[in-house]
Scaffold this motif. Structure first.
Motif, PDB file in Angstrom:
ATOM      1  N   MET A   1       0.846  -1.195  -0.132  1.00  0.00           N
ATOM      2  CA  MET A   1      -0.079   0.114   0.011  1.00  0.00           C
ATOM      3  C   MET A   1       0.951   1.284   0.023  1.00  0.00           C
ATOM      4  O   MET A   1       1.995   1.271   0.401  1.00  0.00           O
ATOM      5  N   SER A   2       0.282   2.314  -0.231  1.00  0.00           N
ATOM      6  CA  SER A   2       1.098   3.773  -0.389  1.00  0.00           C
ATOM      7  C   SER A   2       1.423   4.379   0.891  1.00  0.00           C
ATOM      8  O   SER A   2       1.125   3.946   1.896  1.00  0.00           O
ATOM      9  N   ARG A   3       2.755   4.956   0.430  1.00  0.00           N
ATOM     10  CA  ARG A   3       3.021   5.719   1.841  1.00  0.00           C
ATOM     11  C   ARG A   3       2.207   6.914   2.016  1.00  0.00           C
ATOM     12  O   ARG A   3       2.372   7.511   3.235  1.00  0.00           O
ATOM     13  N   ALA A   4       1.342   7.333   1.184  1.00  0.00           N
ATOM     14  CA  ALA A   4       0.668   8.555   1.392  1.00  0.00           C
ATOM     15  C   ALA A   4      -0.383   8.520   2.408  1.00  0.00           C
ATOM     16  O   ALA A   4      -0.914   9.292   3.081  1.00  0.00           O
ATOM     17  N   GLY A   5      -0.845   7.215   2.723  1.00  0.00           N
ATOM     18  CA  GLY A   5      -1.913   7.048   3.951  1.00  0.00           C
ATOM     19  C   GLY A   5      -2.948   6.339   3.340  1.00  0.00           C
ATOM     20  O   GLY A   5      -3.259   6.785   2.201  1.00  0.00           O
ATOM     21  N   ALA A  87       8.224   7.413  -9.911  1.00  0.00           N
ATOM     22  CA  ALA A  87       8.843   8.295 -10.898  1.00  0.00           C
ATOM     23  C   ALA A  87       7.810   9.001 -11.968  1.00  0.00           C
ATOM     24  O   ALA A  87       8.179  10.002 -12.679  1.00  0.00           O
ATOM     25  N   ALA A  88       6.548   8.327 -11.841  1.00  0.00           N
ATOM     26  CA  ALA A  88       5.718   8.963 -12.640  1.00  0.00           C
ATOM     27  C   ALA A  88       4.913  10.206 -12.436  1.00  0.00           C
ATOM     28  O   ALA A  88       4.186  10.885 -12.949  1.00  0.00           O
ATOM     29  N   LEU A  89       5.276  10.423 -11.024  1.00  0.00           N
ATOM     30  CA  LEU A  89       4.536  11.479 -10.309  1.00  0.00           C
ATOM     31  C   LEU A  89       4.691  12.830 -10.971  1.00  0.00           C
ATOM     32  O   LEU A  89       3.663  13.835 -11.200  1.00  0.00           O
ATOM     33  N   PRO A  90       5.732  13.525 -11.522  1.00  0.00           N
ATOM     34  CA  PRO A  90       6.042  14.607 -12.380  1.00  0.00           C
ATOM     35  C   PRO A  90       5.154  14.766 -13.585  1.00  0.00           C
ATOM     36  O   PRO A  90       4.471  15.792 -13.913  1.00  0.00           O
ATOM     37  N   VAL A  91       4.969  13.621 -14.321  1.00  0.00           N
ATOM     38  CA  VAL A  91       3.984  13.395 -15.374  1.00  0.00           C
ATOM     39  C   VAL A  91       2.438  13.867 -14.932  1.00  0.00           C
ATOM     40  O   VAL A  91       1.940  14.348 -15.529  1.00  0.00           O
ATOM     41  N   LEU A 138      -5.992  17.679  -6.717  1.00  0.00           N
ATOM     42  CA  LEU A 138      -4.739  18.206  -6.426  1.00  0.00           C
ATOM     43  C   LEU A 138      -4.069  18.083  -5.116  1.00  0.00           C
ATOM     44  O   LEU A 138      -2.897  17.816  -4.937  1.00  0.00           O
ATOM     45  N   TRP A 139      -4.850  17.949  -4.021  1.00  0.00           N
ATOM     46  CA  TRP A 139      -4.570  17.612  -2.650  1.00  0.00           C
ATOM     47  C   TRP A 139      -3.663  16.299  -2.736  1.00  0.00           C
ATOM     48  O   TRP A 139      -2.829  16.047  -2.158  1.00  0.00           O
ATOM     49  N   ILE A 140      -4.436  15.423  -3.162  1.00  0.00           N
ATOM     50  CA  ILE A 140      -4.090  13.717  -3.402  1.00  0.00           C
ATOM     51  C   ILE A 140      -2.564  13.599  -3.887  1.00  0.00           C
ATOM     52  O   ILE A 140      -1.749  13.315  -3.297  1.00  0.00           O
ATOM     53  N   SER A 141      -2.569  14.398  -4.910  1.00  0.00           N
ATOM     54  CA  SER A 141      -1.270  14.596  -5.948  1.00  0.00           C
ATOM     55  C   SER A 141      -0.281  15.187  -4.992  1.00  0.00           C
ATOM     56  O   SER A 141       0.737  14.635  -4.819  1.00  0.00           O
ATOM     57  N   TRP A 142      -0.503  16.360  -4.207  1.00  0.00           N
ATOM     58  CA  TRP A 142       0.626  17.033  -3.180  1.00  0.00           C
ATOM     59  C   TRP A 142       0.940  15.862  -2.201  1.00  0.00           C
ATOM     60  O   TRP A 142       1.984  15.858  -1.950  1.00  0.00           O
ATOM     61  N   SER A 147       4.727  12.435   0.214  1.00  0.00           N
ATOM     62  CA  SER A 147       4.987  10.996   0.916  1.00  0.00           C
ATOM     63  C   SER A 147       6.317  10.367   0.236  1.00  0.00           C
ATOM     64  O   SER A 147       7.227   9.805   0.982  1.00  0.00           O
ATOM     65  N   GLN A 148       6.460  10.481  -1.069  1.00  0.00           N
ATOM     66  CA  GLN A 148       7.692   9.922  -1.684  1.00  0.00           C
ATOM     67  C   GLN A 148       8.909  10.829  -1.594  1.00  0.00           C
ATOM     68  O   GLN A 148      10.042   9.945  -1.558  1.00  0.00           O
ATOM     69  N   GLU A 149       8.632  11.964  -1.028  1.00  0.00           N
ATOM     70  CA  GLU A 149       9.968  12.696  -0.870  1.00  0.00           C
ATOM     71  C   GLU A 149      10.560  12.519   0.544  1.00  0.00           C
ATOM     72  O   GLU A 149      11.507  12.653   0.641  1.00  0.00           O
ATOM     73  N   THR A 150       9.622  12.124   1.376  1.00  0.00           N
ATOM     74  CA  THR A 150       9.930  12.006   2.691  1.00  0.00           C
ATOM     75  C   THR A 150      10.512  10.732   3.326  1.00  0.00           C
ATOM     76  O   THR A 150      11.135  10.456   4.177  1.00  0.00           O
ATOM     77  N   THR A 151      10.030   9.912   2.451  1.00  0.00           N
ATOM     78  CA  THR A 151      10.140   8.272   2.679  1.00  0.00           C
ATOM     79  C   THR A 151      11.040   7.902   1.541  1.00  0.00           C
ATOM     80  O   THR A 151      10.794   7.991   0.524  1.00  0.00           O
ATOM     81  N   PRO A 152      12.354   7.314   2.231  1.00  0.00           N
ATOM     82  CA  PRO A 152      13.009   6.880   1.015  1.00  0.00           C
ATOM     83  C   PRO A 152      12.592   5.498   0.449  1.00  0.00           C
ATOM     84  O   PRO A 152      11.746   4.711   1.257  1.00  0.00           O
TER      85      PRO A 152
END
Length: 156
Positions: A1-5, A87-91, A138-142, A147-152
């Motif tokens: 499952m995602s790190r986003a919660g 890695a697809a998040l910027p797209v 937008l909030w979900i994307s953010w 979560s991807q930036e703070t968790t290795p």
């Protein structure tokens, strides 16, 4: 499952149901004169009108109002369930910016209609739902990006 919660994942999954409801929901009620009844306008009825008058504009609005937000939601779901790499998040951020074009078009339509003077426009509940879906996306994307930036990322 995602790190986003789980809340972020659940909200994103709910958008898969809420977007189609928002497309059918009345965005506004419009009429020519205050004495006559108002016609309800939804995203889909607006697109139907566009298809009969301007096919190119109808294609552009269909892409940005329907496909871009829904594809972004599906892709974020795949990221949340680790079926698509982060890695697809910027797209997806670019796709999300394109999806905001629909809110701009609706706002422009309301502004132009009020400026005519002969007609009457009333905002309906679908406009709020549609806007809430876009803002939630937008909030979900953010939150997903955060979560991807703070968790290795563990690489195997």
């Amino acid at each position: 499952m995602s790190r986003a919660g789980p809340a972020v994942v659940l909200l994103n999954l709910s958008l898969l149901v809420l977007y189609p409801i928002a497309w059918w929901a009345p965005l506004m009620r419009a009429g020519l004169l205050p004495l006559f009844s108002l016609s309800e306008i939804s995203v889909l009825t607006g697109l139907q009108s566009l298809w009969s008058s301007d096919i190119f504009l109808a294609l552009v609005v269909t892409l940005f109002a329907l496909f871009a937000p829904y594809l972004k939601t599906i892709a974020l779901t795949l990221v949340h369930f680790e079926l698509l790499k982060p890695a697809a998040l910027p797209v997806l951020q670019v796709l999300g910016k394109l999806a905001m074009a629909d809110v701009f078009l609706i706002a422009l339509y309301i502004t132009l209609s009020r400026g005519i003077g002969l007609g009457r426009i009333e905002v309906a509940w679908g406009l709020y739902l549609f806007t809430a879906c876009i803002l939630a996306s937008l909030w979900i994307s953010w939150k997903t990006q955060q979560s991807q930036e703070t968790t290795p990322i563990d690489e195997e």
